[in-house]
Scaffold this active site. Sequence first.
Site, PDB file in Angstrom:
ATOM      1  N   GLU A   1       0.841  -1.197   0.000  1.00  0.00           N
ATOM      2  CA  GLU A   1       0.000   0.000   0.000  1.00  0.00           C
ATOM      3  C   GLU A   1       0.869   1.237   0.000  1.00  0.00           C
ATOM      4  O   GLU A   1       0.735   2.112   0.848  1.00  0.00           O
ATOM      5  CB  GLU A   1      -0.915   0.002   1.223  1.00  0.00           C
ATOM      6  CG  GLU A   1      -1.861  -1.164   1.220  1.00  0.00           C
ATOM      7  CD  GLU A   1      -2.803  -1.172   2.391  1.00  0.00           C
ATOM      8  OE1 GLU A   1      -2.438  -0.639   3.437  1.00  0.00           O
ATOM      9  OE2 GLU A   1      -3.899  -1.705   2.257  1.00  0.00           O
TER      10      GLU A   1
ATOM     11  N   GLU B   1      -5.548  -7.870  -1.486  1.00  0.00           N
ATOM     12  CA  GLU B   1      -5.985  -8.121  -0.102  1.00  0.00           C
ATOM     13  C   GLU B   1      -7.467  -7.866  -0.120  1.00  0.00           C
ATOM     14  O   GLU B   1      -7.895  -6.773  -0.525  1.00  0.00           O
ATOM     15  CB  GLU B   1      -5.346  -7.131   0.892  1.00  0.00           C
ATOM     16  CG  GLU B   1      -4.043  -7.559   1.470  1.00  0.00           C
ATOM     17  CD  GLU B   1      -3.485  -6.535   2.476  1.00  0.00           C
ATOM     18  OE1 GLU B   1      -4.261  -5.956   3.251  1.00  0.00           O
ATOM     19  OE2 GLU B   1      -2.256  -6.319   2.447  1.00  0.00           O
TER      20      GLU B   1
END
Length: 980
Positions: free
Chosen positions: A200, A290
């Site tokens: 991220e 995810e």
Amino acid sequence: MNVRPVRRLKLRLLALLTAVTATLALAVSPLSPPTTAVAAVPRHRVTYDHYSVSIDGQRVLLRSAEFHYFRLPSPDLWRDVLEKYRSAGFNTVSIYFDWAYHSPKAGVYDFTGVRDVDRLLTIAQQAGLYVIARPGPYINAETTGGGFPAWLKNVPGRARTSAPGYTAAYRDWLGHIDPILARHQITRGGSVILYNVENEYAEATDAAYMEDIQKKARADGIDVPTMTNDCCDAASWTSTWASGQGAVQIPGVDDYPQGFDCANADTSWGPWGAGLTERLRDDTPVFAAEYQGGSIDQQNAGFDKCRELTGPKYMKFFYKSNLIESGATAFNYYMGFGGTNWGWLAQPNDVYTSYDYGSAITENRLLSDKYDEFKRQNLFLASVAPLTRTDPATAPASSDKAIETVARANPDTRTQFVLVRHSDHTATTDDSATLDWTTPDGRYQVPVRVKGRDAKVLIAGYDLGGQRLVWSNSELMTNSYTGGRDVAVLYGTDGTQGSTVLRYSSQPTVKVLQGSVKASYSPRPTDPGVPPGSSSGDLRLDYTHSGLARVLISGGGRRPLLLLLGTDAEAAKFWQAGPLLVRGTSLVRSATVSGQTAYVRADTAKAEDIEVFGDARRLVVNGSPVGTRPTASGSLLGTLPGPKAVRLPALTGWRSKAESPETQPAFDDSGWTAATKTTTESPLKPKTPTVLYADDYGYHYGDVWYRGRFTGTGAETKVSLNAFTGKRGSYLVWLNGRYLGSAAGGVEADADAPVNPDPGRGDFTIPAGLVKAGQQAVLSVLVENQGHNDDWIADDNRFKQPRGLYAVTVAGSDAPIAWRIQGAKGGENLTDPTRGPLNSGGLYGERAGWHLPAYPDGTWKTGAATEVTPGVTWQRTSFRLDLPKGQDVPIALRFGGPVGQGYRVQIFLNGWNLGQYGGDIGPQTDFTLPAGLLRQHGGNTLALAIVARADATPAPVSLVALDNERGGVPVSDVPSPSFR
Ligand code: IPT
């Protein structure tokens, strides 16, 4: 995770199986399948395109769940969990590699014992799983420092950028982890198929850094595709790494549609959005890097609430919607099994000891109703190859506006997939409609019903083995060709109507073996491609989903088909294992057939039936022959024994001893580190003349003691302190041996706004006469370092927040204070490399080995510590276990009564720090004692370190068995060095 960047819309919402006569001669079967000679290591190629990842040119739908080996410090249990993944229909496991877990000191790395990731990767491959390798360098994951070792706080240069200090450090980490990953790549005969770059990574957007990680990986031998996980949706983050400098090969997206509000599990429904994985590139598959599989427990609601928040209803609606709406063909569910923040592994701002995560597999390795749902969905995805290549398609019209449809189709096979759900995505009503469905095999009126929060993926025009499935309003769970016939399991909501239509070239014979199923055959002379006068037609089966119905269809120009039509609960009893379909048991781990003997590995919690569908006449389960009889369904039916009852010993024979000698003025601290540094890498500069931050002196984890000497004026009235501990932490203060009190420690000083001047301020009144003019006074402070902040937004202000004392003033004195500091014995030079850097801190008892097996506690007071005073008190006992072999009995330490206030307890089993109990810490009362660390056949030592802020009566503890299964995996004892 950070809750601050409120400007980001989604993140703003954060705040928010009969007795059997054995008919077969069992003696002819050996008790284990023959082993085959080891072949030359096969090498494979990973490619990808718009639709999916392919392995050796074969499209594969990646069904992955996240697993953290560092949260399960017992390597044999890695096999248990990974086999459970495989049995749930996952074909991939995604693994973060935690830099902090392996590196106590710059340049020092350990990959042995509980840190043996080479063994982990071998086990994953043996379990039949591909691996998505995620070595960071930054991982987040609510682990201390987000995976950054705390020594990195002393390295100059902004972390997660190209700053030279950080670059040298992360390159060293990658230089150690990459070669291990490289030799386990599928291209070299292993099972690593993808390499995740960073995590991220959006806030710093240092493209040169993203590029360098990949260059380094390539130089280290990584040749599988690179990927990354972009946080949370493409629209709100600045960079997706889909193109330009630093771009990865397969960009992916993270999605947590339910958010993390476990306290409101019953009302939360998609506060973080629809959870649709975006397409980031046209030439790569849509990748849910995810996807929410559970939740952290930010409100201390307990993880069962998190399991409810992310339970089967959520999974059905969101996972199926995402499958059909986004067209993703790669899914990684975070987490499949969460594990334990043992030692000082937690990032304390978001989590406590348990990292159960409300996952499908609980922290104690039990299978929940979420596991059943994963199995129903995964086996479907695994069975139906056309799902790996689909485009959006015209959806059948619904007769009732309460129900909507969304469709995809495979352009080659024309197989259609239709999502059926409520038009109002939040609706909880019970609605029915008729779909006007133009399938590849003709136009049909298909009845559908959606009862409460649910979603279904219906299929039409599918070559099911040797059959033609025209359509069904039951969902397909699995189909396989076994025992000379096609066998398929279909299911639907209990009590709802079901219909399944199959196409034949002549009327087949239908035998209803069990349940109530109506069959009708209607020739369709007008079907395209059917010669006039031919009797090609549809066999339609109508039934109610109730229990399990069985239908055997033969003739009709096709090989035989056994249809098993059940409810959700009945479907969940099936296991697809190797060449067999198995019904019953609590878990089927694996199955092979050799000769005509089926070898099955299975767990049972009670004596129960096992039914095996396949080419077998004999059955061996867990190495023991099982008497079986053949059934009308063509299967073998036998009964398996349950486990032997287990009785756990009572915890008696306690001895206790109070410590905290550091509080006494005469204590000899000459061996401690003098806190004389005047500079720090922390962006937050101390308010003391010398730096008192623990990390600056190499004391990174657990408790830290400070002793400060000054010359008294006699006029002292108050001491004001400020200390950072991370959330859930406190510090305790003594002056000249007198306890002054405690205060909550700071979490962080604000990174954007002007620094919060009082992150963890405490004011303590000095009783008159305690400090004498001209005499030396000694301040003793115990600071609980609960773990390090993560670095989610690549902000050193946050990551490099100190731990330890930040400000000290004494009212009535400006005398200089000479400080000494003591944390874990040896600091960065580990004295206990087996248990590693995160196991113990600087309590006197920890430094003296009181937590270790064989510590001579014979002189201690007999009995448990029933009343403790401020400071640190230890209690120790030992117990023996002799659990039945071949059984899996997950055991926890249970604290009785409501969670204790005013004290916390550090739990050491055989020297391993398995967590922290107490009202300051979290709601947890059961602490997992994993087999391996827990000697199941031998002596165990339990040591509890009680740190009390006030007088307290510690809660009693006992051992509890949370399950008992015959089966499991063999677990050897993890080496646990004793006191020497
Ligand atoms: C996502 C992280 O990538 C992962 O490491 C973990 O921290 C997870 O969150 C929460 O448990 S970040 C996303 C929720 C914003």
